[in-house]
Design a protein around this motif. Sequence first.
Motif, short mmCIF file in Angstrom:
data_model
loop_
_atom_site.label_atom_id
_atom_site.label_comp_id
_atom_site.label_asym_id
_atom_site.label_seq_id
_atom_site.Cartn_x
_atom_site.Cartn_y
_atom_site.Cartn_z
N LYS A 1 0.82 -1.21 0.00
CA LYS A 1 0.00 0.00 0.00
C LYS A 1 0.86 1.26 0.00
O LYS A 1 1.92 1.31 0.61
CB LYS A 1 -0.91 0.01 1.23
N GLY A 2 0.38 2.26 -0.72
CA GLY A 2 1.03 3.56 -0.74
C GLY A 2 2.26 3.67 -1.62
O GLY A 2 2.91 4.70 -1.63
N VAL A 3 2.58 2.62 -2.36
CA VAL A 3 3.79 2.64 -3.19
C VAL A 3 3.40 2.85 -4.65
O VAL A 3 2.49 2.20 -5.16
CB VAL A 3 4.59 1.32 -3.03
N THR A 4 4.11 3.77 -5.31
CA THR A 4 3.93 3.99 -6.74
C THR A 4 5.02 3.23 -7.49
O THR A 4 5.80 2.50 -6.87
CB THR A 4 4.05 5.50 -7.07
N HIS A 5 5.10 3.43 -8.77
CA HIS A 5 6.12 2.74 -9.57
C HIS A 5 7.52 3.20 -9.19
O HIS A 5 8.48 2.44 -9.32
CB HIS A 5 5.86 3.00 -11.06
N THR A 6 7.64 4.42 -8.71
CA THR A 6 8.97 4.98 -8.44
C THR A 6 9.25 5.26 -6.97
O THR A 6 10.30 5.80 -6.65
CB THR A 6 9.17 6.28 -9.24
N SER A 7 8.36 4.91 -6.07
CA SER A 7 8.59 5.25 -4.65
C SER A 7 9.01 4.06 -3.80
O SER A 7 8.85 4.07 -2.59
CB SER A 7 7.34 5.91 -4.06
N TRP A 8 9.56 3.02 -4.41
CA TRP A 8 9.97 1.83 -3.68
C TRP A 8 11.08 2.09 -2.68
O TRP A 8 11.18 1.42 -1.66
CB TRP A 8 10.39 0.72 -4.64
N SER A 9 11.95 3.05 -2.97
CA SER A 9 13.09 3.27 -2.08
C SER A 9 12.63 3.60 -0.66
O SER A 9 13.32 3.26 0.30
CB SER A 9 13.99 4.39 -2.61
N ASP A 10 11.46 4.20 -0.53
CA ASP A 10 10.93 4.52 0.79
C ASP A 10 10.45 3.29 1.54
O ASP A 10 10.43 3.28 2.77
CB ASP A 10 9.75 5.49 0.66
N LYS A 11 10.06 2.24 0.84
CA LYS A 11 9.43 1.07 1.45
C LYS A 11 10.25 -0.21 1.36
O LYS A 11 9.98 -1.16 2.07
CB LYS A 11 8.08 0.80 0.78
N TRP A 12 11.24 -0.25 0.48
CA TRP A 12 11.91 -1.51 0.18
C TRP A 12 12.57 -2.14 1.41
O TRP A 12 12.50 -3.34 1.61
CB TRP A 12 12.92 -1.32 -0.94
N LYS A 13 13.20 -1.34 2.24
CA LYS A 13 13.87 -1.88 3.43
C LYS A 13 12.87 -2.61 4.33
O LYS A 13 13.15 -3.70 4.82
CB LYS A 13 14.56 -0.76 4.20
N LYS A 14 11.67 -2.05 4.49
CA LYS A 14 10.64 -2.69 5.32
C LYS A 14 10.17 -3.99 4.66
O LYS A 14 10.00 -5.00 5.32
CB LYS A 14 9.47 -1.74 5.52
N VAL A 15 9.95 -3.97 3.36
CA VAL A 15 9.50 -5.16 2.64
C VAL A 15 10.53 -6.28 2.79
O VAL A 15 10.18 -7.42 3.12
CB VAL A 15 9.25 -4.85 1.14
N VAL A 16 11.80 -5.97 2.57
CA VAL A 16 12.85 -6.98 2.67
C VAL A 16 12.94 -7.53 4.10
O VAL A 16 13.08 -8.74 4.31
CB VAL A 16 14.21 -6.41 2.22
N SER A 17 12.79 -6.67 5.10
CA SER A 17 12.88 -7.15 6.49
C SER A 17 11.72 -8.07 6.85
O SER A 17 11.85 -8.94 7.71
CB SER A 17 12.95 -5.98 7.46
N GLU A 18 10.58 -7.91 6.19
CA GLU A 18 9.45 -8.80 6.43
C GLU A 18 9.64 -10.15 5.75
O GLU A 18 9.21 -11.18 6.27
CB GLU A 18 8.15 -8.14 5.96
N VAL A 19 10.29 -10.16 4.61
CA VAL A 19 10.53 -11.40 3.88
C VAL A 19 11.69 -12.17 4.49
O VAL A 19 11.65 -13.38 4.60
CB VAL A 19 10.82 -11.13 2.38
N PHE A 20 12.72 -11.44 4.91
CA PHE A 20 13.91 -12.05 5.49
C PHE A 20 14.13 -11.50 6.89
O PHE A 20 15.02 -10.68 7.11
CB PHE A 20 15.14 -11.78 4.62
#
Length: 70
Positions: A50-69
């Motif tokens: 939620k809240g992520v556009t095509h170009t705003s991943w840098s704001d969320k990627w660290k959280k996504v990765v920490s949830e997966v790993f």
Amino acid sequence: KLTPMSDSINPITIAKQIASTPQIHYVGGEDKIVPEQIARSFSDKVVVVKGVTHTSWSDKWKKVVSEVFP
């Protein structure tokens, strides 16, 4: 108004080849360029961030990765 990605692989053309490979596809909930329905057209393992556009991943990627790993 996007430059074509001429060297990019179209996921639908290789979906059957890689079907046995474990996959999770992340899609931005606000992505207008590659929306959720496109990802779901070639995979049933799609997570919408939620809240992520095509170009705003840098704001969320660290959280996504920490949830997966964790």
